[in-house]
Write a protein that holds these residues in place. Structure first.
Motif, PDB file in Angstrom:
ATOM      1  N   TYR A   1       0.957  -1.304   0.026  1.00 22.88           N
ATOM      2  CA  TYR A   1       0.069   0.067   0.059  1.00 22.88           C
ATOM      3  C   TYR A   1       0.847   1.260  -0.222  1.00 22.88           C
ATOM      4  O   TYR A   1       0.494   2.385  -0.542  1.00 22.88           O
ATOM      5  CB  TYR A   1      -0.950   0.141   1.161  1.00 22.88           C
ATOM      6  CG  TYR A   1      -2.253  -0.723   0.997  1.00 22.88           C
ATOM      7  CD1 TYR A   1      -3.377  -0.195  -0.271  1.00 22.88           C
ATOM      8  CD2 TYR A   1      -2.545  -1.823   1.591  1.00 22.88           C
ATOM      9  CE1 TYR A   1      -4.315  -0.813  -0.541  1.00 22.88           C
ATOM     10  CE2 TYR A   1      -3.583  -2.659   1.189  1.00 22.88           C
ATOM     11  CZ  TYR A   1      -4.463  -2.096   0.395  1.00 22.88           C
ATOM     12  OH  TYR A   1      -5.808  -2.785  -0.027  1.00 22.88           O
TER      13      TYR A   1
ATOM     14  N   TYR B   1      -0.364   4.357  -2.835  1.00 25.12           N
ATOM     15  CA  TYR B   1      -0.679   5.564  -2.361  1.00 25.12           C
ATOM     16  C   TYR B   1       0.043   6.432  -3.342  1.00 25.12           C
ATOM     17  O   TYR B   1      -0.673   7.595  -3.863  1.00 25.12           O
ATOM     18  CB  TYR B   1      -0.115   5.861  -1.063  1.00 25.12           C
ATOM     19  CG  TYR B   1      -0.591   5.004  -0.033  1.00 25.12           C
ATOM     20  CD1 TYR B   1      -2.219   4.632   0.063  1.00 25.12           C
ATOM     21  CD2 TYR B   1      -0.192   4.721   1.224  1.00 25.12           C
ATOM     22  CE1 TYR B   1      -2.713   3.861   0.997  1.00 25.12           C
ATOM     23  CE2 TYR B   1      -0.654   3.898   2.232  1.00 25.12           C
ATOM     24  CZ  TYR B   1      -2.092   3.619   1.986  1.00 25.12           C
ATOM     25  OH  TYR B   1      -2.649   2.688   3.027  1.00 25.12           O
TER      26      TYR B   1
ATOM     27  N   LEU C   1      -7.720   3.320   3.189  1.00 22.83           N
ATOM     28  CA  LEU C   1      -8.042   4.148   2.011  1.00 22.83           C
ATOM     29  C   LEU C   1      -9.409   4.930   1.951  1.00 22.83           C
ATOM     30  O   LEU C   1      -9.828   5.802   1.149  1.00 22.83           O
ATOM     31  CB  LEU C   1      -8.018   3.014   0.845  1.00 22.83           C
ATOM     32  CG  LEU C   1      -6.817   2.318   0.301  1.00 22.83           C
ATOM     33  CD1 LEU C   1      -7.156   1.593  -0.765  1.00 22.83           C
ATOM     34  CD2 LEU C   1      -5.887   3.451  -0.087  1.00 22.83           C
TER      35      LEU C   1
END
Length: 226
Positions: free
Chosen positions: A79, A83, A123
Protein backbone atom coordinates in the motif's frame (compact mmCIF):
# COMPACT_ATOMS: atom_id res chain seq x y z
CA UNK A 1 -51.79 28.32 -43.18
CA UNK A 2 -53.30 24.89 -42.66
CA UNK A 3 -53.01 23.66 -39.07
CA UNK A 4 -51.65 20.12 -38.87
CA UNK A 5 -50.86 17.74 -36.04
CA UNK A 6 -47.21 18.65 -36.53
CA UNK A 7 -47.98 22.29 -35.72
CA UNK A 8 -49.97 21.26 -32.64
CA UNK A 9 -47.19 18.97 -31.45
CA UNK A 10 -44.62 21.73 -32.00
CA UNK A 11 -46.71 24.16 -29.94
CA UNK A 12 -47.01 21.63 -27.12
CA UNK A 13 -43.25 21.05 -27.08
CA UNK A 14 -42.54 24.78 -27.09
CA UNK A 15 -44.97 25.26 -24.22
CA UNK A 16 -43.40 22.53 -22.17
CA UNK A 17 -39.90 23.83 -22.85
CA UNK A 18 -40.94 27.38 -21.92
CA UNK A 19 -42.37 26.20 -18.60
CA UNK A 20 -39.36 24.01 -17.80
CA UNK A 21 -41.41 20.83 -17.95
CA UNK A 22 -39.23 19.11 -20.51
CA UNK A 23 -36.42 17.09 -19.03
CA UNK A 24 -33.03 18.64 -19.60
CA UNK A 25 -30.81 16.92 -22.11
CA UNK A 26 -28.21 14.47 -20.86
CA UNK A 27 -24.80 16.10 -20.58
CA UNK A 28 -22.27 13.56 -21.89
CA UNK A 29 -19.11 12.74 -19.98
CA UNK A 30 -16.29 10.23 -20.15
CA UNK A 31 -13.98 8.59 -17.66
CA UNK A 32 -11.00 6.27 -17.31
CA UNK A 33 -11.95 2.83 -15.99
CA UNK A 34 -9.11 0.59 -14.79
CA UNK A 35 -8.55 -2.27 -12.37
CA UNK A 36 -5.99 -4.81 -11.17
CA UNK A 37 -3.05 -2.53 -10.61
CA UNK A 38 -1.97 -5.28 -8.15
CA UNK A 39 0.92 -3.33 -6.70
CA UNK A 40 3.99 -5.43 -5.85
CA UNK A 41 7.73 -4.76 -5.90
CA UNK A 42 7.60 -4.78 -9.71
CA UNK A 43 9.08 -1.39 -10.69
CA UNK A 44 7.03 -1.37 -13.89
CA UNK A 45 3.68 -1.02 -12.10
CA UNK A 46 4.19 2.55 -10.79
CA UNK A 47 5.54 3.50 -14.22
CA UNK A 48 2.41 2.25 -15.99
CA UNK A 49 0.10 3.90 -13.46
CA UNK A 50 2.09 7.11 -13.85
CA UNK A 51 1.48 7.02 -17.59
CA UNK A 52 -2.24 6.70 -16.97
CA UNK A 53 -2.13 9.71 -14.65
CA UNK A 54 -0.18 11.75 -17.19
CA UNK A 55 -2.68 10.88 -19.91
CA UNK A 56 -5.59 11.80 -17.65
CA UNK A 57 -4.00 15.16 -16.93
CA UNK A 58 -3.66 15.82 -20.65
CA UNK A 59 -7.15 14.88 -21.87
CA UNK A 60 -9.05 15.51 -18.60
CA UNK A 61 -11.70 12.81 -18.25
CA UNK A 62 -14.43 13.61 -15.75
CA UNK A 63 -12.87 11.15 -13.32
CA UNK A 64 -10.67 8.07 -13.04
CA UNK A 65 -11.73 4.90 -11.24
CA UNK A 66 -9.61 1.94 -10.15
CA UNK A 67 -12.02 -0.95 -9.65
CA UNK A 68 -10.23 -3.23 -7.25
CA UNK A 69 -7.15 -5.35 -6.72
CA UNK A 70 -5.20 -2.23 -5.95
CA UNK A 71 -2.41 -4.32 -4.45
CA UNK A 72 -1.40 -7.91 -4.98
CA UNK A 73 -1.25 -8.66 -1.25
CA UNK A 74 -2.76 -6.18 1.26
CA UNK A 75 0.37 -5.41 3.22
CA UNK A 76 1.56 -2.04 4.47
CA UNK A 77 4.55 -2.27 2.16
CA UNK A 78 2.49 -2.69 -1.00
CA UNK A 79 0.00 0.00 0.00
CA UNK A 80 2.91 2.36 0.64
CA UNK A 81 3.91 1.78 -2.99
CA UNK A 82 0.32 2.18 -4.21
CA UNK A 83 -0.51 5.49 -2.46
CA UNK A 84 1.83 7.71 -4.53
CA UNK A 85 0.22 6.48 -7.76
CA UNK A 86 -3.11 8.02 -6.70
CA UNK A 87 -1.87 11.58 -6.19
CA UNK A 88 -1.17 14.24 -8.78
CA UNK A 89 -4.41 13.75 -10.70
CA UNK A 90 -6.14 16.90 -11.89
CA UNK A 91 -9.47 15.04 -11.92
CA UNK A 92 -11.21 13.02 -9.19
CA UNK A 93 -9.79 9.54 -8.54
CA UNK A 94 -12.08 6.84 -7.11
CA UNK A 95 -11.04 3.41 -5.86
CA UNK A 96 -12.87 0.33 -4.59
CA UNK A 97 -11.58 -3.01 -3.29
CA UNK A 98 -11.17 -6.31 -5.08
CA UNK A 99 -10.50 -9.79 -3.77
CA UNK A 100 -6.76 -9.06 -3.46
CA UNK A 101 -7.55 -6.10 -1.20
CA UNK A 102 -10.02 -7.86 1.09
CA UNK A 103 -9.86 -11.59 0.41
CA UNK A 104 -11.82 -14.11 2.47
CA UNK A 105 -8.75 -16.25 3.18
CA UNK A 106 -7.57 -14.10 6.06
CA UNK A 107 -5.24 -16.87 7.27
CA UNK A 108 -3.34 -16.90 3.97
CA UNK A 109 0.14 -15.34 4.37
CA UNK A 110 -0.15 -11.60 3.90
CA UNK A 111 -3.94 -11.55 4.15
CA UNK A 112 -4.24 -11.56 7.93
CA UNK A 113 -5.42 -7.94 7.90
CA UNK A 114 -7.47 -8.05 4.72
CA UNK A 115 -10.80 -7.00 6.22
CA UNK A 116 -13.18 -4.27 5.06
CA UNK A 117 -12.37 -2.37 8.24
CA UNK A 118 -8.64 -2.50 7.48
CA UNK A 119 -9.29 -1.31 3.93
CA UNK A 120 -11.34 1.63 5.22
CA UNK A 121 -8.60 2.56 7.66
CA UNK A 122 -6.07 2.66 4.84
CA UNK A 123 -8.09 4.12 1.96
CA UNK A 124 -11.47 5.37 3.19
CA UNK A 125 -14.95 4.06 2.31
CA UNK A 126 -15.12 0.71 0.53
CA UNK A 127 -18.51 1.58 -1.04
CA UNK A 128 -20.22 4.89 -1.76
CA UNK A 129 -22.39 6.84 -4.19
CA UNK A 130 -21.64 10.07 -5.99
CA UNK A 131 -23.80 12.20 -8.27
CA UNK A 132 -22.25 13.54 -11.46
CA UNK A 133 -24.12 15.54 -14.12
CA UNK A 134 -27.47 14.26 -12.81
CA UNK A 135 -26.26 10.65 -12.93
CA UNK A 136 -25.72 8.47 -9.86
CA UNK A 137 -22.54 6.45 -9.72
CA UNK A 138 -22.38 3.56 -7.25
CA UNK A 139 -18.93 2.29 -6.27
CA UNK A 140 -19.38 -1.09 -4.61
CA UNK A 141 -17.41 -3.52 -2.48
CA UNK A 142 -18.26 -6.61 -4.51
CA UNK A 143 -16.18 -9.10 -2.46
CA UNK A 144 -18.50 -8.36 0.47
CA UNK A 145 -21.75 -8.20 -1.53
CA UNK A 146 -21.05 -11.65 -2.95
CA UNK A 147 -20.23 -13.48 0.28
CA UNK A 148 -22.55 -13.55 3.29
CA UNK A 149 -20.69 -16.49 4.83
CA UNK A 150 -17.36 -14.68 5.14
CA UNK A 151 -18.47 -11.12 5.82
CA UNK A 152 -21.65 -11.48 7.89
CA UNK A 153 -22.54 -8.07 9.29
CA UNK A 154 -20.54 -6.26 6.61
CA UNK A 155 -22.60 -8.09 3.99
CA UNK A 156 -25.89 -7.15 5.68
CA UNK A 157 -24.90 -3.52 6.14
CA UNK A 158 -23.84 -2.95 2.54
CA UNK A 159 -26.91 -4.68 1.13
CA UNK A 160 -29.16 -2.60 3.41
CA UNK A 161 -27.41 0.56 2.22
CA UNK A 162 -27.73 -0.43 -1.44
CA UNK A 163 -31.40 -1.34 -1.13
CA UNK A 164 -32.08 2.00 0.51
CA UNK A 165 -30.03 4.13 -1.89
CA UNK A 166 -30.89 2.72 -5.33
CA UNK A 167 -34.64 3.55 -5.28
CA UNK A 168 -33.68 7.18 -4.61
CA UNK A 169 -31.85 7.20 -7.97
CA UNK A 170 -34.99 6.62 -10.02
CA UNK A 171 -35.14 10.27 -11.15
CA UNK A 172 -31.55 10.41 -12.41
CA UNK A 173 -30.58 10.52 -16.08
CA UNK A 174 -28.53 7.34 -15.78
CA UNK A 175 -27.28 5.07 -13.01
CA UNK A 176 -23.84 3.44 -13.16
CA UNK A 177 -22.45 0.64 -11.02
CA UNK A 178 -18.72 0.10 -10.54
CA UNK A 179 -17.44 -3.14 -9.01
CA UNK A 180 -14.54 -5.55 -9.20
CA UNK A 181 -16.56 -8.70 -9.93
CA UNK A 182 -19.15 -8.66 -12.73
CA UNK A 183 -22.60 -10.01 -11.79
CA UNK A 184 -22.25 -12.43 -14.73
CA UNK A 185 -19.81 -12.96 -17.55
CA UNK A 186 -21.79 -14.43 -20.46
CA UNK A 187 -25.33 -15.24 -19.41
CA UNK A 188 -27.51 -13.83 -16.67
CA UNK A 189 -28.59 -17.38 -15.81
CA UNK A 190 -25.11 -18.88 -15.75
CA UNK A 191 -23.92 -20.87 -12.79
CA UNK A 192 -20.81 -19.89 -10.90
CA UNK A 193 -19.97 -17.63 -8.06
CA UNK A 194 -17.72 -20.35 -6.64
CA UNK A 195 -16.25 -18.52 -3.69
CA UNK A 196 -13.59 -21.19 -3.24
CA UNK A 197 -11.97 -20.54 -6.65
CA UNK A 198 -8.27 -19.91 -6.03
CA UNK A 199 -9.24 -19.20 -2.44
CA UNK A 200 -11.18 -16.11 -3.48
CA UNK A 201 -13.67 -16.58 -6.30
CA UNK A 202 -13.75 -13.88 -8.94
CA UNK A 203 -15.58 -14.98 -12.09
CA UNK A 204 -19.09 -13.70 -11.26
CA UNK A 205 -21.64 -13.43 -8.45
CA UNK A 206 -23.51 -16.34 -6.86
CA UNK A 207 -27.04 -16.67 -8.29
CA UNK A 208 -28.87 -15.37 -5.20
CA UNK A 209 -26.81 -12.19 -4.86
CA UNK A 210 -26.77 -11.74 -8.63
CA UNK A 211 -30.58 -11.76 -8.73
CA UNK A 212 -30.76 -9.33 -5.81
CA UNK A 213 -28.42 -6.92 -7.52
CA UNK A 214 -30.03 -7.15 -10.96
CA UNK A 215 -33.46 -6.52 -9.44
CA UNK A 216 -32.15 -3.25 -8.02
CA UNK A 217 -30.46 -2.32 -11.30
CA UNK A 218 -33.67 -3.06 -13.21
CA UNK A 219 -35.57 -0.80 -10.82
CA UNK A 220 -33.63 2.20 -12.16
CA UNK A 221 -33.28 0.85 -15.69
CA UNK A 222 -29.52 0.54 -15.44
CA UNK A 223 -27.41 -1.61 -17.74
CA UNK A 224 -24.18 0.19 -16.97
CA UNK A 225 -21.94 -2.17 -15.02
CA UNK A 226 -18.20 -1.53 -14.84
Amino acid sequence: MRITWRHILLCILLFLARDGLCQEAFEPFFFFHACDSQMTYDPGIPVRLGRMRNLANIIHPDFVDMAGDLVNVPTDEFYARYYPTTVGYQVPYYAIPGNHDIGPNIDYPGYEGSTPAAYRQRLGPDYYRITHKDCDLYFLDSPVLRDRYTYGDEYDQQWAWLQQQVPASMGRKHVFFFMHHPPFTNDVNETGGDLSCCGFGYSNWPPIERAMFLNLANLVGSRYFF
